[in-house]
Design an enzyme around this catalytic site. Structure first.
Site, short mmCIF file in Angstrom:
data_model
loop_
_atom_site.label_atom_id
_atom_site.label_comp_id
_atom_site.label_asym_id
_atom_site.label_seq_id
_atom_site.Cartn_x
_atom_site.Cartn_y
_atom_site.Cartn_z
N SER A 148 -10.13 -4.55 -8.23
CA SER A 148 -8.87 -4.90 -7.57
C SER A 148 -7.69 -4.67 -8.49
O SER A 148 -7.79 -4.82 -9.72
CB SER A 148 -8.90 -6.37 -7.14
N TYR A 161 -9.56 -15.04 -9.71
CA TYR A 161 -9.90 -13.73 -9.12
C TYR A 161 -9.43 -12.58 -10.00
O TYR A 161 -10.18 -11.62 -10.24
CB TYR A 161 -9.28 -13.64 -7.73
N LYS A 165 -11.89 -9.75 -11.66
CA LYS A 165 -11.79 -8.32 -11.37
C LYS A 165 -11.45 -7.52 -12.63
O LYS A 165 -11.88 -6.37 -12.79
CB LYS A 165 -10.77 -8.06 -10.27
#
Length: 262
Positions: A148, A161, A165
């Site tokens: 991401s 998150y 990533k």
């Protein structure tokens, strides 16, 4: 051989996790259209059955395997089922993952561990299981990890998150060194992409803000990501490994405004 022939996957076998909808389903369909047989894995049987039907509509063989990627035994079963059905593995796409944005003050230590496990450890585990089988049955192949843009950018709300990533992207580069020259490992740093999951929280006001903050003036589509995944899996990328390819509309900072913790 013409240049377009380099984008074909004729006779290859791919595994795509999170293949029941969204980006995973789009990648599975793209691979089938390019000539591959595709195994789709996810937790919801009805969704992977739908993707399997789309694969078969392209004239290729499909296999739907229910799988929770956080369970090692289920990952092993996924690899075994693929080999039983098709006798080889050429491509693995680690697409399953995700985590909702949340202010750092509201994230527990357990949350961080679970986020890392879901986005990083699962990809490592499936690669570790599949790569020896790729070498044994196909001689060479590739792993594509769906990372991401959140792993490249600094933004409130993405402590868990974004860190996960970023770790997945770095893991991609490390595994590329371990598995070269027989197995290439690359990743895609995905930007804001219109999926069923995003649509559930995307208000018209929020969409306008995000589009206005994106240089390309729109949200991404699942086909944008699938096209890159096809390139990375195909002979056209035979000299590409250890790369994290951005498909993010030109954003250099988050286009999803999240309140700060304080």
């Amino acid at each position: 051989m013409g240049i377009l022939d380099l984008f074909k996957l004729t006779g290859q076998v791919a595994i795509v996790t999170g293949g029941g909808r969204g980006i995973g389903a789009a990648i599975a369909k793209a691979y089938a259209e390019a000539g591959a047989d595709v195994v789709v894995a996810a937790r919801t049987q009805a969704q992977i059955d739908e993707t399997k039907a789309a694969i078969e509509a392209h004239g290729r063989r499909g296999l739907a395997v229910t799988c929770d990627v956080t369970e090692d035994a289920q990952l092993a079963n996924l690899v075994d089922r693929t080999l039983d059905a098709f006798g080889r593995i050429d491509i693995v796409v680690n697409n399953a993952g995700g985590w909702p944005p949340k202010p750092a003050k509201n994230i527990s230590r357990k949350d961080v561990g679970r986020c890392m496990a879901f986005n990083v450890s699962t990809a490592f585990a499936l690669a570790q299981l599949a790569v020896p089988k790729i070498v044994e049955t196909a001689g060479q192949g590739c792993v594509v990890n769906i990372s991401s843009a959140a792993g490249r950018q600094l933004s409130p709300g993405f402590a868990a998150y974004g860190t996960a990533k970023a770790a997945l992207s770095f893991l991609t580069q490390e595994l590329a060194q371990d598995y070269a020259p027989k197995v290439r490992v690359n990743a895609i740093a995905v930007g804001s992409t219109r999926t069923e999951a995003l649509d559930t929280v995307l208000t018209p006001e929020m969409e306008k803000i995000m589009v206005d903050m994106t240089p390309m003036g729109r949200l991404g589509t699942v086909e944008d990501i699938a096209a890159c995944a096809l390139y990375l899996a195909s002979p056209a990328a035979s000299y590409v490994t250890g790369e994290v390819c951005g498909v993010a509309g030109g954003i250099v900072s988050s286009n999803l405004p999240i309140p700060r913790s304080y």
